[in-house]
Design a protein around this motif. Structure first.
Motif, short mmCIF file in Angstrom:
data_model
loop_
_atom_site.label_atom_id
_atom_site.label_comp_id
_atom_site.label_asym_id
_atom_site.label_seq_id
_atom_site.Cartn_x
_atom_site.Cartn_y
_atom_site.Cartn_z
N GLY A 103 0.40 -1.55 -0.11
CA GLY A 103 -0.10 -0.26 0.07
C GLY A 103 0.66 1.25 -0.38
O GLY A 103 2.07 1.12 -0.29
N LEU A 104 0.48 2.51 0.10
CA LEU A 104 0.95 3.94 -0.03
C LEU A 104 1.96 3.95 0.81
O LEU A 104 3.65 4.14 0.06
CB LEU A 104 0.04 4.50 0.64
CG LEU A 104 0.62 6.28 0.48
CD1 LEU A 104 1.08 6.91 -0.87
CD2 LEU A 104 -0.71 6.83 1.25
N PHE A 105 2.00 3.40 2.46
CA PHE A 105 3.33 3.77 3.35
C PHE A 105 4.08 2.53 2.84
O PHE A 105 5.43 2.98 3.41
CB PHE A 105 3.08 3.86 4.28
CG PHE A 105 1.76 5.13 4.56
CD1 PHE A 105 1.85 6.15 4.95
CD2 PHE A 105 0.79 4.87 5.10
CE1 PHE A 105 1.30 7.43 5.24
CE2 PHE A 105 -0.56 5.58 5.52
CZ PHE A 105 -0.02 6.76 5.56
N ASN A 106 3.90 1.22 2.88
CA ASN A 106 5.40 0.79 2.77
C ASN A 106 5.90 0.53 1.60
O ASN A 106 7.04 0.58 0.95
CB ASN A 106 4.55 -1.03 2.42
CG ASN A 106 5.03 -1.72 1.79
OD1 ASN A 106 4.70 -2.54 0.65
ND2 ASN A 106 5.55 -2.20 3.04
N ALA A 107 4.94 1.13 0.07
CA ALA A 107 5.65 1.34 -1.02
C ALA A 107 6.30 2.46 -0.99
O ALA A 107 7.75 2.57 -1.70
CB ALA A 107 4.49 1.81 -2.62
N ALA A 108 6.22 3.95 -0.05
CA ALA A 108 6.74 4.78 0.20
C ALA A 108 8.10 4.42 0.64
O ALA A 108 9.08 4.60 0.26
CB ALA A 108 5.76 5.97 1.04
#
Length: 308
Positions: free
Chosen positions: A256-261
């Motif tokens: 998701g967003l935070f993991n990908a970032a």
């Protein structure tokens, strides 16, 4: 400008004011026309942006800059590659932009954005945010397939074949894993763009008349500004939408967003969030100019028919 039969004497006709017989369907038709025109014309630059953002070394690592990306694609794959996957935006952009501009006009009317000739930035922001939430729900699967077909070495030859392949390998969630991230990017992007567009338009064209030059300039400037500040989220979205093609196991398992970032920061540093900013701005500026000009032209056309 000539007065319409229902116009109050001495009051100038405002083409943005919705006449009684100008309904949601006309807004949606105008939006569909604008969306197809925008995405079709600027598609090659969008492909370059995707190629430069992908973190897979076998794909994104090939390109060190915009000029290098064009020359590399021309040398290895041929210029026809720049249009690979364009069917996804032609099929998806029409309905998605119809929903986009239909929602925009509907919410803007509810929020009081069409009342008198004043400036209503809050109504513009609210209508823009609502528009992108609705349209992205429809467009996100097409955007996933578009980027899967854009990457270097993609085996997908058609939209249907790509959809079946992604569904078999990753399930239905693959088409929407990037949707929350997309909204995190497109809601502020659209709200910013709509406020900037309305503000610039009011400044350049205070009378609210149909003026293609104003719509083109206001749309381009608004799009460029919004694209620049939302590029980091666009990089995250690209990683999530193409994760199934990555050779790196950490990228393939991005959740998701935070993991990908966190993956981008760990593997490429802060500079990784700016990958593809230049082609993103270069593509967004004319594409939003085309989009708004096409939309306003279609609105003016439909409204001229309503006067006859």
């Amino acid at each position: 400008m000539a007065s319409s039969p229902d116009q109050i004497p001495g009051q100038e006709y405002d083409y943005e004011a919705l006449p009684s017989n100008y309904g949601l369907g006309h807004n949606m038709l105008a939006g569909a026309f604008a969306g197809i025109a925008e995405h079709s014309v600027m598609y090659p630059v969008d492909l370059l942006k995707t190629r430069m953002q992908i973190l897979n070394p076998s794909a994104g690592g090939l390109y060190t800059g915009l000029t290098n990306a064009v020359s590399t694609i021309y040398r290895i794959e041929g210029l026809r590659t720049l249009w690979k996957g364009v069917s996804s935006v032609i099929i998806g952009a029409g309905p998605a932009h119809a929903v986009y501009f239909g929602t925009y006009e509907f919410v803007k009317e509810l929020a009081g954005g069409n009342v008198d000739d004043g400036h209503h930035p809050l109504a513009a922001a609210m209508s823009g945010a609502a528009a992108t939430i609705a349209s992205d729900a429809l467009m996100n699967p097409f955007d996933v397939m578009k980027q899967r077909m854009q990457v270097h070495g993609s085996v997908h030859k058609s939209l249907m074949q790509c959809a079946k392949s992604v569904y078999r390998a990753e399930g239905l969630q693959a088409f929407y894993v990037s949707y929350p991230t997309t909204l995190c990017m497109t809601v502020p992007f659209t709200a910013t763009q709509f406020v900037a567009y309305e503000s610039i338009s009011k400044f350049m064209n205070p009378k609210g008349e149909y003026d293609p030059f104003t719509h083109c300039m206001a749309g381009g400037l608004a799009g460029a500004f919004a694209a620049g500040i939302t590029t980091p989220l666009d990089v995250v979205k690209t990683l999530l939408q193409t994760r199934g093609l990555a050779q790196n196991e950490e990228i393939r398992s991005a959740r998701g967003l935070f993991n990908a970032a966190a993956i981008i920061k760990r593997q490429f540093g802060w500079g990784g969030f700016l990958r593809g900013m230049r082609p993103r701005i270069i593509s967004t500026m004319p594409s939003t100019a085309i989009c708004w000009t096409s939309y306003e032209m279609a609105k003016a056309y439909f409204k001229s028919l309503s006067e006859n």
